[in-house]
Design an enzyme around this catalytic site. Structure first.
Site, PDB file in Angstrom:
ATOM      1  N   GLU A 281       0.821  -1.218   0.000  1.00 48.38           N
ATOM      2  CA  GLU A 281       0.000   0.000   0.000  1.00 48.38           C
ATOM      3  C   GLU A 281       0.855   1.268   0.000  1.00 48.38           C
ATOM      4  OE1 GLU A 281      -2.939  -0.379  -0.678  1.00 48.38           O
ATOM      5  OE2 GLU A 281      -3.784  -2.153   0.289  1.00 48.38           O
TER       6      GLU A 281
ATOM      7  N   HIS B 171      -2.798   2.710   7.994  1.00 50.89           N
ATOM      8  CA  HIS B 171      -3.895   1.953   7.405  1.00 50.89           C
ATOM      9  C   HIS B 171      -4.170   0.749   8.281  1.00 50.89           C
ATOM     10  CE1 HIS B 171      -6.380  -0.399   4.776  1.00 50.89           C
ATOM     11  NE2 HIS B 171      -5.461  -1.338   4.652  1.00 50.89           N
TER      12      HIS B 171
ATOM     13  N   HIS C 295      -7.580  -2.221   9.817  1.00 51.74           N
ATOM     14  CA  HIS C 295      -8.872  -2.859   9.566  1.00 51.74           C
ATOM     15  C   HIS C 295      -9.704  -2.930  10.851  1.00 51.74           C
ATOM     16  CE1 HIS C 295      -6.524  -5.435   6.325  1.00 51.74           C
ATOM     17  NE2 HIS C 295      -6.627  -4.175   5.963  1.00 51.74           N
TER      18      HIS C 295
ATOM     19  N   GLU D 199     -17.280  13.060  22.160  1.00 56.97           N
ATOM     20  CA  GLU D 199     -15.920  13.424  21.755  1.00 56.97           C
ATOM     21  C   GLU D 199     -15.739  13.576  20.251  1.00 56.97           C
ATOM     22  OE1 GLU D 199     -12.598  12.767  24.072  1.00 56.97           O
ATOM     23  OE2 GLU D 199     -14.199  14.068  24.808  1.00 56.97           O
TER      24      GLU D 199
ATOM     25  N   HIS E 281     -13.236  -2.730   3.788  1.00 53.42           N
ATOM     26  CA  HIS E 281     -11.801  -3.025   3.907  1.00 53.42           C
ATOM     27  C   HIS E 281     -11.206  -2.450   5.215  1.00 53.42           C
ATOM     28  CE1 HIS E 281      -7.629  -3.446   1.850  1.00 53.42           C
ATOM     29  NE2 HIS E 281      -7.458  -3.159   3.121  1.00 53.42           N
TER      30      HIS E 281
HETATM   31  O1  2HA Z   1      -1.045  -5.095   3.526  1.00 54.59           O
HETATM   32  O2  2HA Z   1      -3.922  -4.204   4.727  1.00 54.59           O
HETATM   33  O3  2HA Z   1      -4.601  -3.407   2.319  1.00 54.59           O
HETATM   34  C1  2HA Z   1      -2.178  -5.562   4.079  1.00 54.59           C
HETATM   35  C2  2HA Z   1      -3.303  -4.662   3.815  1.00 54.59           C
HETATM   36  C3  2HA Z   1      -3.627  -4.371   2.430  1.00 54.59           C
HETATM   37 ZN    ZN Z   2      -5.788  -3.341   4.250  1.00 57.58          ZN
END
Ligand code: 2HA
Ligand code: ZN
Length: 272
Positions: free
Chosen positions: A118, A141, A143, A171, A212
Site C-alpha cells: 500500500e 492503514h 482494519h 468526543e 476493507h
Molecule cells: O497489507 O492491509 O490493504 C495488508 C493490507 C492491504
Molecule cells: Zn488493508
C-alpha cells in the site's frame, strides 16, 4: 561521529508499540494494516549513515515531491503481531531517491523484503496531508472491526457516514471535526486507490475504505492512533445500537454547541 544503536531510537520504539497496540485491539489480523512515519533527517542521522544504502527498491510511481525524505514503513506480508519482537525483519527505513523513483533502503527488511504493497496510498497521502498541514508525519492503514462492519450496513455517503459517527459519542466532533471521507470498494494495493485516497486526504484526516478498513493521518503516531481509536469506538457504538430502537441521540444543535465550545472548525454541510 559514532552512530547510536537504532534500537535506542524513540521513534522506532514508539512505532513498534503502536503496531503492537493495533494488533492487540484486533485491527490488524494476519498481515493486515500498514504504517508509514516520516522521519526528520536529523533524528535519522544519529542512528544511520545516510551514505550506506543497502539496496534500492523501485517505488513503481513518481514520488518526486518527497525526494530526499526518510520514512519508516512496515513491510509487505508482515504481521503486526511480530513487529515489536523483530523490527529489523518486519519494518524498514528508506529515503526517497532524488528522481522520486526509488526507495533507498538504509535499515530493515532484513530478510530481503520490501515496503508494504500500500505504499502508493501512503506516500500520496503524505503528499496531500503535508500540503494541508506541514506538521503531518504519520499515515496509518488498518482494519478496525466495527468500522468495517459499519460499512456493510450504513450508507457510504461521506456526509451521512460522518453525521452518524459524530452522533455516536460526545468526543467525536472534537476529535475529527473534519469528518471522514468514504471511498467505495476498490482494488487495494494499486496506484488508483492511492490517488483516490490522497485526493480525499486533502479534506479529511480519515478516509474509510468500504468493506476493507481505513486510513488515518496525524502529526504523531499517538495522534493518528487516537484518531483511528475514536472513529472505531464510534463505529462500535453504532454497531451495538444499529439493530435497536434509538430513543436518544446527540442533536445537531448539541453538536454545534460542542464545536463552538471546543472551537473546532467542523466540516460544513452536515449539521448546518
Ligand atoms: O497489507 O492491509 O490493504 C495488508 C493490507 C492491504
Ligand atoms: Zn488493508
Amino acid at each position: 561521529m559514532a552512530k547510536k544503536s537504532i534500537y535506542e531510537a524513540k521513534f522506532l520504539k514508539e512505532f513498534c508499540l503502536t503496531a503492537d497496540n493495533m494488533y492487540r485491539l484486533g485491527w490488524d489480523e494476519r498481515n493486515g494494516g500498514n504504517i508509514s512515519l516520516l522521519l526528520e533527517t536529523d533524528e535519522i542521522l544519529e542512528y544511520l549513515d545516510a551514505d550506506k544504502v543497502i539496496r534500492e527498491i523501485p517505488l513503481g510511481f513518481d514520488a518526486k515531491k518527497l525526494a530526499g525524505k526518510y520514512f519508516l514503513v512496515t513491510g509487505t506480508g508482515k504481521y503486526f503481531k511480530n513487529v515489536k519482537n523483530d523490527p529489523e525483519n518486519n519494518v524498514g527505513i528508506f529515503r526517497i531517491s532524488d528522481d522520486g523513483q526509488m526507495a533507498e533502503l538504509l535499515w530493515g527488511y532484513a530478510d530481503g523484503g520490501r515496503f508494504t504493497s500500500e505504499l502508493p496510498a501512503h506516500l500520496m497521502s503524505h503528499i496531500s496531508r503535508l500540503e494541508v498541514d506541514p506538521a503531518n508525519r504519520v499515515i496509518m492503514h488498518t482494519h478496525p472491526t466495527n468500522l468495517l462492519a459499519m460499512t456493510y450496513v450504513h450508507s457510504l455517503d461521506t456526509n451521512e457516514f460522518t453525521h452518524t459517527l459524530w452522533q455516536m459519542s460526545t468526543e467525536c466532533i472534537v476529535v475529527f471535526p473534519d469528518g471522514v471521507e468514504v471511498l467505495p470498494w476498490m482494488l487495494c494495493g494499486t496506484n488508483e486507490i492511492g490517488v483516490a485516497t490522497a485526493e480525499k486526504m486533502k479534506s479529511a484526516r480519515t478516509v474509510v475504505w468500504a468493506m476493507h478498513g481505513l486510513y488515518g493521518a496525524g502529526k504523531t503516531l499517538d495522534e493518528a492512533f487516537g484518531l483511528v481509536e475514536t472513529v472505531e469506538k464510534a463505529s462500535q457504538i453504532y454497531m451495538l445500537t444499529a439493530g435497536l430502537k434509538r430513543v436518544n441521540t446527540i442533536t445537531d444543535a448539541q453538536l454545534k454547541v460542542l464545536a463552538n465550545a471546543f472551537k473546532v472548525n467542523y466540516r460544513k454541510g452536515i449539521i448546518d
